[in-house]
Design a protein around this motif. Structure first.
Motif, PDB file in Angstrom:
ATOM      1  N   VAL A  81       0.843  -1.190   0.000  1.00  0.00           N
ATOM      2  CA  VAL A  81       0.000   0.000   0.000  1.00  0.00           C
ATOM      3  C   VAL A  81       0.883   1.247   0.000  1.00  0.00           C
ATOM      4  O   VAL A  81       1.735   1.421   0.867  1.00  0.00           O
ATOM      5  CB  VAL A  81      -0.947   0.010   1.209  1.00  0.00           C
ATOM      6  N   GLY A  82       0.680   2.080  -1.016  1.00  0.00           N
ATOM      7  CA  GLY A  82       1.449   3.308  -1.133  1.00  0.00           C
ATOM      8  C   GLY A  82       2.849   3.124  -1.669  1.00  0.00           C
ATOM      9  O   GLY A  82       3.591   4.105  -1.798  1.00  0.00           O
ATOM     10  N   ASP A 400      -5.913   2.498  -9.443  1.00  0.00           N
ATOM     11  CA  ASP A 400      -5.100   2.716  -8.246  1.00  0.00           C
ATOM     12  C   ASP A 400      -4.533   1.372  -7.796  1.00  0.00           C
ATOM     13  O   ASP A 400      -5.086   0.701  -6.931  1.00  0.00           O
ATOM     14  CB  ASP A 400      -5.964   3.356  -7.154  1.00  0.00           C
ATOM     15  N   ASN A 402      -1.798   0.549  -6.090  1.00  0.00           N
ATOM     16  CA  ASN A 402      -1.222   0.422  -4.734  1.00  0.00           C
ATOM     17  C   ASN A 402      -2.095   1.077  -3.665  1.00  0.00           C
ATOM     18  O   ASN A 402      -1.638   1.284  -2.533  1.00  0.00           O
ATOM     19  CB  ASN A 402       0.197   0.979  -4.694  1.00  0.00           C
ATOM     20  N   ASP A 404      -3.220   4.038  -2.954  1.00  0.00           N
ATOM     21  CA  ASP A 404      -2.782   5.264  -2.288  1.00  0.00           C
ATOM     22  C   ASP A 404      -3.632   6.469  -2.688  1.00  0.00           C
ATOM     23  O   ASP A 404      -3.330   7.600  -2.326  1.00  0.00           O
ATOM     24  CB  ASP A 404      -1.308   5.547  -2.575  1.00  0.00           C
ATOM     25  N   SER A 534      -2.909  -1.707   6.588  1.00  0.00           N
ATOM     26  CA  SER A 534      -2.801  -0.246   6.470  1.00  0.00           C
ATOM     27  C   SER A 534      -3.056   0.415   7.820  1.00  0.00           C
ATOM     28  O   SER A 534      -3.561  -0.180   8.747  1.00  0.00           O
ATOM     29  CB  SER A 534      -3.810   0.270   5.450  1.00  0.00           C
TER      30      SER A 534
END
Length: 534
Positions: A81-82, A400, A402, A404, A534
């Protein structure tokens, strides 16, 4: 709603907002693990699609990429994530199919596990999702039998009272035909025969080499019609054109004609994208072609399908390469409306590339990233965004990957590797930074049409309302099923409403910005969703 249409096709009655510049995209092709080349002879030159969907229930968009005369490939999304984009190829005989032109994700049986419609040169294949990124062939299970031909287009909708979706199959050139009135395989419509099987296909004649199809409630009356974009190269000027088909319930389809207000358009039709750009509640339609592309808007309201072109006024004709020194006409394929900088003004991506080596059309033909402006126009930003390249683009997707809140980009090329870019906004690869607030929505309901295809989603920020119809089809040879992305500008919250298939209007629900949110029919509150870890 017809009174809200304005003469110049530009929005009215909206609050002031600031359009942002281009986000930065970082090329992560080499490290992401999506190693595939879509290739083959001329019979594959008009394919090259990608499906984006979640195959294992973790919320991250996975990929199924057409391979042409090689094998198609399924890629599981392992991106943190991100973080940087990472994918793992999953090999399986069910998905490692050859002769694949394109693929669309859809939940056919309503079990909330995504299935795939695989378009091929030869037998088309339905793949039933089993969970965990596993699939099984389901042609026999659902009595799915289509013509063995070159298939290049697809769309789907749920007709009232049906358990299975109605499927439209778009076919291309028949090399065995020398009849100038019938050079293309017939397109086909498949309606359910029972709750679990399909009837024999209905031929949609005349057919003129379809390269994109889209079911849409263009008139906002609850009636779903089928738009078909056709390749002008394979029909006579006195016969062929773009098409709009009626689908009377339990009756044979019929074409809209000039008597209904339909205005003939003849283009090398390749892709279809739709979005309510003017704010009048009805979708504009963007059609890709060679040379001028078309942006069509209703000119006489929803009573008849009379469209006029506003592409030049909006700045989206994109008829020639914007850089590279080649002044010949462009060749455009996949088109997609999405907000890449999260400013609340939808943007437009157009994949471009010569068919093969057509001398009359540009060879140096980069794809476009057109940023939406506050006055309703668009401006080019592919070069400043960092996605400038001169491969022969075909299918693509903005998603999207990842989670983020920033839309990344995948583009399938003909005869060159798939390219993958990560959106880092106003930051860089080590420190991404969104340029505006955003919202990721999932819209679900019980029953067979679990993904609520045919619904309209409205997102209100101040006095502005953004609207998107949930569809399966359009684009070029591939599509998405999953999170629905909206940019919110500097807003910290928004109101969301769903106009559900069948006519029920849900309540306005207050949701926070910069979150993934699930809206369920009949549930009074939206539910926040967070990715694991997350």
């Amino acid at each position: 709603m017809s009174a809200a249409i304005v003469s110049d096709g530009l929005p009215s009655g909206t609050t002031a907002a600031v359009a942002l510049g281009a986000p930065r995209f970082v090329d992560e092709t080499a490290s992401a693990g999506v190693d595939l080349v879509y290739d083959g002879g001329f019979q594959y030159a008009v394919g090259g699609g990608v499906a984006v969907f979640d195959c294992n229930g973790d919320g991250k968009p996975d990929l199924y990429v057409a391979g042409g005369n090689g094998q198609a490939a399924l890629f599981r999304n392992d991106s943190p994530v991100g973080g940087a984009l990472r994918f793992t190829r999953l090999r399986d005989p069910a998905t490692d199919l050859a002769a694949v032109n394109g693929v669309y994700p859809i939940d056919i049986d309503g079990d909330r596990i995504t299935d795939l419609v695989v378009l091929r040169n030869g037998e088309n294949v339905l793949l039933r999702g089993l969970g965990g990124c596993r699939f099984e062939r389901a042609n026999e299970r659902w009595a799915f039998n289509t013509r063995t031909s070159a298939t290049t287009a697809f769309s789907a909708t749920w007709e009232a009272g049906r358990t299975l979706p109605t499927l439209a199959i778009g076919n291309y050139l028949n090399p065995a035909s020398d009849d100038p009135h019938h050079l293309c395989f017939d397109n086909e419509l498949l309606r359910p025969a029972t709750a679990a099987t399909y009837a024999r296909p209905i031929a949609l004649t005349p057919s003129w080499c379809a390269l994109s199809m889209l079911f849409s409630d263009w008139s906002r009356t609850g009636r779903i019609d089928l738009r078909v974009s056709n390749d002008q190269h394979y029909y006579l000027p006195t016969e062929g054109q773009e098409q709009l088909w009626r689908l009377p319930p339990r009756d044979v389809p019929s074409l809209y004609t000039a008597d209904d207000g339909w205005v003939p358009v003849q283009i090398q039709g390749m892709g279809i994208a739709s979005y309510d750009l003017t704010g009048d509640g009805y979708p504009e339609v963007f059609l890709t072609s060679q040379g001028d592309n078309r942006l069509q808007t209703l000119s006489l309201g929803p009573s008849q399908p009379t469209y006029r072109d506003i592409g030049l006024k909006r700045g989206v004709n994109a008829a020639q390469p914007f850089t590279g020194g080649d002044a010949r006409p462009s060749t455009a394929w996949h088109d997609e409306f999405a907000d890449v900088n999260n400013d609340g003004f939808v943007d437009l991506f157009i994949a471009k590339g010569n068919v093969t080596d057509q001398a009359d059309y540009a060879q140096m033909d980069p794809s476009n990233l057109l940023l939406g402006q506050a006055d309703g126009t668009f401006r080019e930003a592919a070069d400043t965004a960092g996605i400038l390249n001169f491969s022969r683009g075909r299918g693509a997707a903005l998603a999207d990957f990842n989670l983020d809140g920033m839309l990344d980009l995948i583009e399938v090329n003909y005869g060159a590797p798939v390219r993958l870019w990560r959106n880092v906004g106003a930051g860089d690869a080590s420190r991404p930074r969104p340029m505006g607030s955003w919202l990721g929505l999932s819209v679900v309901q019980s029953g067979p049409n679990a993904s609520a295809i045919g619904a309209w989603v409205e997102v209100r920020v101040g006095e502005r309302i953004m609207r998107r119809e949930l569809t399966i089809g359009g684009g070029h040879a591939g599509g998405q099923l999953g999170w629905i992305h909206f940019g919110l500008g500097n807003a910290k919250a928004a109101d969301v409403r769903v106009l559900w298939p069948g006519g029920e209007t849900g309540p306005w629900l207050r949701v926070r910005a910069d979150e993934f949110t699930v809206v369920t029919k009949g549930v009074a509150e939206a539910r926040r969703w967070s990715p694991a870890g997350s």
